[in-house]
Write an enzyme that holds these catalytic residues in place. Structure first.
Site, mmCIF file in Angstrom:
data_model
loop_
_atom_site.group_PDB
_atom_site.id
_atom_site.type_symbol
_atom_site.label_atom_id
_atom_site.label_comp_id
_atom_site.label_asym_id
_atom_site.label_seq_id
_atom_site.Cartn_x
_atom_site.Cartn_y
_atom_site.Cartn_z
ATOM 1 N N LYS A 154 -3.787 9.848 18.164
ATOM 2 C CA LYS A 154 -2.576 9.938 18.992
ATOM 3 C C LYS A 154 -1.733 11.170 18.650
ATOM 4 O O LYS A 154 -0.830 11.526 19.413
ATOM 5 C CB LYS A 154 -1.763 8.652 18.845
ATOM 6 C CG LYS A 154 -2.489 7.457 19.468
ATOM 7 C CD LYS A 154 -1.887 6.117 19.080
ATOM 8 C CE LYS A 154 -2.749 4.982 19.645
ATOM 9 N NZ LYS A 154 -2.393 3.665 19.112
ATOM 10 N N SER B 160 2.921 3.619 17.649
ATOM 11 C CA SER B 160 1.509 3.832 17.986
ATOM 12 C C SER B 160 1.124 3.125 19.277
ATOM 13 O O SER B 160 0.070 2.507 19.387
ATOM 14 C CB SER B 160 0.614 3.340 16.830
ATOM 15 O OG SER B 160 -0.653 3.943 16.881
ATOM 16 N N SER C 152 -5.905 5.675 15.023
ATOM 17 C CA SER C 152 -4.702 6.107 15.750
ATOM 18 C C SER C 152 -4.183 7.485 15.349
ATOM 19 O O SER C 152 -3.212 7.964 15.938
ATOM 20 C CB SER C 152 -3.590 5.067 15.592
ATOM 21 O OG SER C 152 -3.878 3.935 16.388
ATOM 22 N N LYS D 260 2.009 9.522 10.675
ATOM 23 C CA LYS D 260 1.315 8.742 11.707
ATOM 24 C C LYS D 260 0.203 7.964 11.038
ATOM 25 O O LYS D 260 -0.692 8.545 10.408
ATOM 26 C CB LYS D 260 0.727 9.662 12.778
ATOM 27 C CG LYS D 260 -0.045 8.918 13.873
ATOM 28 C CD LYS D 260 0.924 8.190 14.794
ATOM 29 C CE LYS D 260 0.210 7.152 15.633
ATOM 30 N NZ LYS D 260 -0.156 5.933 14.849
#
Length: 374
Positions: free
Chosen positions: A148, A205, A145, A318
């Site tokens: 992203k 997310s 992720s 993140k």
């Protein structure tokens, strides 16, 4: 003494033509050889002797001067390096810090990465982009992720008015449910604010938020992925290739910790992105499908009671995880008045275990806060 031995000794004496440097005299030898030296013809024996003595003295003086110069040059070089004058770092591939070590100089803190849970890590100065320490930072990883970050960056960059809203398409939800993708909480056909969707990408997310932006901006996820790869090339991400906008596993979907650090640094220059990235939570207003609205929280901060570290705080991060990628984290912190970016990847564990990637971030930033500068 036998005749053979006498003859042999006589031959050796006659063939010797050497000068004794210590006494300054020529031993008995072949007169023809002695007279054959350039400039010696026509000179008397005493003159030839004096000339060779002077020649040997000049040679000794020349050798002595050369030796003194060599000693002096060596001493100057050692002193220059000892005083730090030789610490030059160009940060080309050949001159980057060795794995787990920090490059010396520039008053930066000393950081040790080899004690981390994550086998891949890169620490950079958020202002200059200088790599301060790395551990297998150029080795390919599955970014999960962390992908992203690119999705949100392009979304922020190519959306003129984040205060607008869209209806979330319903065509991709079934596939996301099958893949067990992480979701922010929006529902098919729900009317959602674009800013809420941006936060939905970076905090919980949300895969549905990624695909909603992908279809809005490029018409499809495939077309959006082309934009992602073009942006990666533009940013000099040399070993990165995206296959989707969400980070779901694909063998051809890869990056490096170094590339992801460069991406995050560039994305943070966008104020809309940075505001979302550094938020802890976001409350979504009521809609036709959520009468009371709902709130989502950063997947990093939900595991941190406090973002405080020695000399500062972790501002945002993140997270990422797939079984193939391990636990990953790209984070931003401010320590002792400076901002740092840390990307770690491939730590063992899962959502159900200790969050080793977050522990690694706290470890590194605490080292910076407590460490000595070089």
């Amino acid at each position: 003494m036998t005749r053979d031995r006498i003859g042999h000794r006589k031959d050796r004496i006659q063939s010797a033509a050497y000068f004794s440097r210590r006494e300054g005299e020529w031993n008995a030898g072949d007169k023809k050889k002695r007279d054959g030296f350039a400039g010696n013809r026509g000179l008397s024996e005493p003159d030839r002797k004096n000339k060779r003595i002077k020649y040997c003295r000049r040679k000794r003086r020349a050798r002595k001067k050369a030796y003194i110069r060599k000693i002096a040059l060596t001493f100057i070089t050692v002193m220059f390096l000892a005083l730090g004058g030789g610490k030059v770092w160009s940060f080309s591939e050949e001159s980057l810090p060795k794995d787990g070590e920090r490059a010396p100089g520039n008053g930066q803190p000393t950081v040790e990465l080899r004690q981390l849970y994550s086998p891949n890590a890169v620490l950079t100065d958020a202002d200059s982009g200088e790599i301060l320490a790395e551990l297998k930072g150029k080795v390919r990883i599955y970014p999960a992720s962390l992908t992203k970050i690119m999705t949100a960056y392009i979304a922020a960059e190519q959306t003129e008015d984040l205060d607008g809203s869209i209806e979330i398409p319903s065509d991709f939800f079934s596939e996301l449910y099958e893949e067990n993708a992480s979701m922010a909480g929006f529902l098919p056909g729900e009317q959602a604010g674009l800013r809420d969707l941006l936060y939905g990408i970076l905090l919980p997310s949300g895969a549905e938020c990624c695909l909603a932006f992908a279809e809005r901006i490029a018409g499809s996820e495939e077309a959006f992925v082309k934009l992602m790869n073009e942006k990666a090339k533009e940013l000099g991400m040399k070993d990165t290739h995206f296959c989707n906008a969400t980070g779901l596993h694909d063998p051809e979907h890869y990056s490096t910790a170094e590339d992801m650090a460069a991406l995050l640094r560039e994305a943070l220059k966008n104020p809309e992105f940075k505001e979302a990235f550094t938020s802890r939570s976001r409350s979504v207003p009521p809609s036709d499908m959520h009468s009371e609205g709902f709130t989502f929280t950063s997947t990093m901060f939900q595991y941190l009671e406090s973002g405080e570290v020695a000399g500062g705080e972790i501002l945002g991060g993140k997270t990422g995880y797939t079984p193939e990628a391990g636990l990953c984290l790209a984070s931003l912190a401010q320590v002792n008045g400076k901002e740092y970016i840390l990307v770690t990847a491939n730590a063992e564990g899962s959502h159900a275990t200790e969050q080793f990637h977050i522990l690694d971030a706290a470890n590194v930033y605490n080292q910076i806060g407590k460490g000595q500068t070089l």
